[in-house]
Write a protein that holds these residues in place. Structure first.
Motif, PDB file in Angstrom:
ATOM      1  N   MET A 213       0.821  -0.847  -0.235  1.00  0.00           N
ATOM      2  CA  MET A 213       0.092  -0.139   0.084  1.00  0.00           C
ATOM      3  C   MET A 213       0.513   1.203  -0.079  1.00  0.00           C
ATOM      4  N   SER A 214       0.392   2.001  -1.234  1.00  0.00           N
ATOM      5  CA  SER A 214       1.125   3.037  -0.876  1.00  0.00           C
ATOM      6  C   SER A 214       0.918   4.509  -0.168  1.00  0.00           C
ATOM      7  N   HIS A 215       1.726   5.010   0.226  1.00  0.00           N
ATOM      8  CA  HIS A 215       1.912   6.232   1.608  1.00  0.00           C
ATOM      9  C   HIS A 215       1.612   7.986   0.719  1.00  0.00           C
ATOM     10  N   LEU A 216       1.384   8.163   1.117  1.00  0.00           N
ATOM     11  CA  LEU A 216       0.921   9.656   0.956  1.00  0.00           C
ATOM     12  C   LEU A 216       2.705  10.404   0.650  1.00  0.00           C
ATOM     13  N   VAL A 217       2.462  10.304   2.371  1.00  0.00           N
ATOM     14  CA  VAL A 217       3.153  11.197   3.124  1.00  0.00           C
ATOM     15  C   VAL A 217       4.823  10.422   2.737  1.00  0.00           C
ATOM     16  N   GLU A 218       5.695  11.290   1.675  1.00  0.00           N
ATOM     17  CA  GLU A 218       7.260  11.044   1.673  1.00  0.00           C
ATOM     18  C   GLU A 218       7.779  11.286   2.768  1.00  0.00           C
ATOM     19  N   GLN A 219       7.742  12.493   3.345  1.00  0.00           N
ATOM     20  CA  GLN A 219       8.882  12.579   3.881  1.00  0.00           C
ATOM     21  C   GLN A 219       7.833  13.701   5.353  1.00  0.00           C
ATOM     22  N   MET A 220       8.055  13.552   6.194  1.00  0.00           N
ATOM     23  CA  MET A 220       8.033  14.509   7.143  1.00  0.00           C
ATOM     24  C   MET A 220       8.634  14.908   8.775  1.00  0.00           C
ATOM     25  N   ALA A 221       8.315  16.466   8.932  1.00  0.00           N
ATOM     26  CA  ALA A 221       9.338  15.997  10.056  1.00  0.00           C
ATOM     27  C   ALA A 221       8.091  17.310  11.538  1.00  0.00           C
ATOM     28  N   TYR A 222       8.676  16.924  12.294  1.00  0.00           N
ATOM     29  CA  TYR A 222       7.716  17.458  14.418  1.00  0.00           C
ATOM     30  C   TYR A 222       8.064  18.055  14.915  1.00  0.00           C
ATOM     31  N   VAL A 223       7.610  19.008  15.511  1.00  0.00           N
ATOM     32  CA  VAL A 223       7.983  18.522  17.270  1.00  0.00           C
ATOM     33  C   VAL A 223       6.990  19.105  18.373  1.00  0.00           C
ATOM     34  N   SER A 224       7.373  18.369  19.266  1.00  0.00           N
ATOM     35  CA  SER A 224       6.178  17.972  20.911  1.00  0.00           C
ATOM     36  C   SER A 224       6.102  16.554  20.629  1.00  0.00           C
ATOM     37  N   ARG A 225       4.749  16.792  20.867  1.00  0.00           N
ATOM     38  CA  ARG A 225       3.710  15.515  20.782  1.00  0.00           C
ATOM     39  C   ARG A 225       4.377  14.927  19.352  1.00  0.00           C
ATOM     40  N   THR A 226       3.843  13.474  19.245  1.00  0.00           N
ATOM     41  CA  THR A 226       3.350  13.340  17.334  1.00  0.00           C
ATOM     42  C   THR A 226       2.208  13.457  17.943  1.00  0.00           C
ATOM     43  N   PRO A 227       2.243  14.131  16.080  1.00  0.00           N
ATOM     44  CA  PRO A 227       0.369  14.806  15.704  1.00  0.00           C
ATOM     45  C   PRO A 227      -0.666  13.448  15.408  1.00  0.00           C
ATOM     46  N   TRP A 228      -1.863  13.892  15.097  1.00  0.00           N
ATOM     47  CA  TRP A 228      -2.583  13.462  15.290  1.00  0.00           C
ATOM     48  C   TRP A 228      -2.579  12.252  13.976  1.00  0.00           C
ATOM     49  N   HIS A 229      -1.763  12.733  13.049  1.00  0.00           N
ATOM     50  CA  HIS A 229      -1.834  11.240  11.747  1.00  0.00           C
ATOM     51  C   HIS A 229      -0.922   9.976  12.365  1.00  0.00           C
ATOM     52  N   GLY A 230       0.168  10.797  13.492  1.00  0.00           N
ATOM     53  CA  GLY A 230       1.112   9.668  13.805  1.00  0.00           C
ATOM     54  C   GLY A 230       2.291   9.267  12.558  1.00  0.00           C
ATOM     55  N   LEU A 231       2.266  10.380  12.114  1.00  0.00           N
ATOM     56  CA  LEU A 231       3.305  10.216  11.349  1.00  0.00           C
ATOM     57  C   LEU A 231       5.134  11.445  10.952  1.00  0.00           C
ATOM     58  N   GLY A 232       5.901  10.849  11.056  1.00  0.00           N
ATOM     59  CA  GLY A 232       7.074  11.915  10.732  1.00  0.00           C
ATOM     60  C   GLY A 232       8.479  11.509  11.684  1.00  0.00           C
ATOM     61  N   ASN A 233       9.768  11.780  11.764  1.00  0.00           N
ATOM     62  CA  ASN A 233      10.510  12.222  12.178  1.00  0.00           C
ATOM     63  C   ASN A 233      10.810  13.510  13.473  1.00  0.00           C
ATOM     64  N   ARG A 234      11.183  13.349  14.154  1.00  0.00           N
ATOM     65  CA  ARG A 234      11.215  13.835  15.991  1.00  0.00           C
ATOM     66  C   ARG A 234      11.625  15.089  15.783  1.00  0.00           C
ATOM     67  N   LEU A 235      11.810  16.088  16.269  1.00  0.00           N
ATOM     68  CA  LEU A 235      13.096  17.264  15.845  1.00  0.00           C
ATOM     69  C   LEU A 235      12.966  17.608  17.681  1.00  0.00           C
ATOM     70  N   ALA A 236      13.560  18.293  18.343  1.00  0.00           N
ATOM     71  CA  ALA A 236      13.949  19.106  19.077  1.00  0.00           C
ATOM     72  C   ALA A 236      13.283  20.581  18.928  1.00  0.00           C
ATOM     73  N   ARG A 237      13.110  21.571  19.480  1.00  0.00           N
ATOM     74  CA  ARG A 237      12.425  22.878  19.387  1.00  0.00           C
ATOM     75  C   ARG A 237      13.561  23.506  19.333  1.00  0.00           C
ATOM     76  N   GLN A 238      12.871  24.530  18.681  1.00  0.00           N
ATOM     77  CA  GLN A 238      13.394  26.023  18.336  1.00  0.00           C
ATOM     78  C   GLN A 238      14.503  25.258  17.529  1.00  0.00           C
ATOM     79  N   GLN A 239      14.492  24.260  15.862  1.00  0.00           N
ATOM     80  CA  GLN A 239      15.837  24.472  15.248  1.00  0.00           C
ATOM     81  C   GLN A 239      15.750  24.922  14.087  1.00  0.00           C
ATOM     82  N   PRO A 240      16.638  25.273  13.617  1.00  0.00           N
ATOM     83  CA  PRO A 240      16.383  26.849  12.200  1.00  0.00           C
ATOM     84  C   PRO A 240      15.742  25.847  11.244  1.00  0.00           C
TER      85      PRO A 240
END
Length: 319
Positions: free
Chosen positions: A1-28
């Motif tokens: 099954m193909s995934h629409l999200v190729e890549q993404m990043a987030y901070v804080s808690r995991t997003p509602w869609h449960g996808l992505g690379n977690r980053l520390a806050r205040q990144q450039p």
């Protein structure tokens, strides 16, 4: 099954869609570009084709009114568009937030790539919040997204997230712009978009005032059922009607207590609770091939339209 999200990043808690690379806050922004998969450019090339019968030598010709868009990193094609089409680059989506994050107190929360690069977005928290009864908190965000396949204009909009359940809802403002859309036949001017969007405290306060009104509007069971019919029902006897009856039953169950935050004082038995039952259904439960497909629908497609319809119908209950 193909995934629409190729890549993404987030901070804080995991997003509602449960996808992505977690980053520390205040990144450039440069870190966001890499981790969110936005460190590439959209390139252009003339359209060429070979005339003649299949499997026979032919003449190489040009389709002068159109051009091919492709990725600079993988050389993968993205779309064929008119020569008048003006590209918005992945870097421009993040650069939109540079002064907002460095000067105005905004913080990037998610950014990423959908459909192999055909759709790009970033979402930043503004720092504004509102509280309803039962300590029911909603935070304000600004979403900026674009596509290079002709499916959407470059769009900036105020978005709210209810913290208890991560439900998302586009902020509709009385007498103000709900979303700013820039056609790909126009030059994307970030400062003009910010000015038109009106990222002001008063706009958010107006929206929270509307939510407060919904949270104070008690509903009878007959009113709740009539609301669901207005939001979901299609033509009588259609297969869509039968599918929507199942959706209505799911939303009704969320409203009556199974939904996250459904028993808070702001939501139990109120128009606000019914609205959030619809948004929770769209964001978390509506059938989708993958979480990425659900995200795309909830922010940009049929799910977003359904949530807007629910907000419009809920607002009529307190008019």
């Amino acid at each position: 099954m193909s995934h629409l999200v190729e890549q993404m990043a987030y901070v804080s808690r995991t997003p509602w869609h449960g996808l992505g690379n977690r980053l520390a806050r205040q990144q450039p922004l440069e870190v966001w570009l890499q981790q969110a998969g936005l460190d590439w450019a959209i390139e252009e090339s003339p359209v060429r084709f070979v005339s003649g019968a299949p499997n026979q030598p032919g003449e190489l010709l040009s389709f002068d009114d159109h051009k091919v868009l492709y990725r600079s990193d993988t050389r993968a094609p993205l779309s064929v568009v008119s020569r008048r089409y003006r590209v918005v680059q992945p870097r421009q989506i993040l650069e939109f937030y540079r002064d907002l994050t460095e000067v105005s107190g905004f913080e990037l929360e998610t950014a990423g790539v959908l459909k192999g690069g055909r759709k790009i977005w970033a979402l930043a928290r503004t720092g504004q919040s509102g509280l309803l009864r039962g300590n029911d908190r909603t935070d304000a965000y600004v979403l900026l997204a674009t596509a290079c396949d002709g499916t959407m204009a470059t769009t900036a909009q105020f978005t709210s997230v209810r913290v208890v359940c991560n439900n998302t809802l586009a902020v509709a403002l009385n007498g103000a712009v709900e979303a700013v859309k820039v056609s790909h036949r126009s030059i994307f001017d970030a400062e003009a978009v910010k000015s038109r969007l009106g990222l002001s405290v008063s706009s958010w306060d107006d929206f929270m005032y509307r939510l407060k009104g919904l949270s104070e509007r008690r509903l009878k069971d007959t009113e709740a059922k009539a609301f669901l019919h207005r939001v979901f029902q299609g033509p009588q006897g259609s297969s869509r009607t039968r599918a929507n009856e199942r959706a209505m039953a799911s939303v009704q169950a969320l409203y009556q207590g199974t939904g996250r935050g459904a028993r808070l004082a702001s939501a139990q038995g109120t128009a606000y609770g019914l609205l959030n039952a619809v948004t929770e259904f769209v964001d978390h439960q509506r059938r989708a091939r993958t979480a990425g497909h659900r995200l795309d629908s909830a922010w940009f497609g049929q799910g977003a339209a359904l949530k807007k319809k629910a907000l419009d119908q809920a607002s009529l209950l307190v008019a």
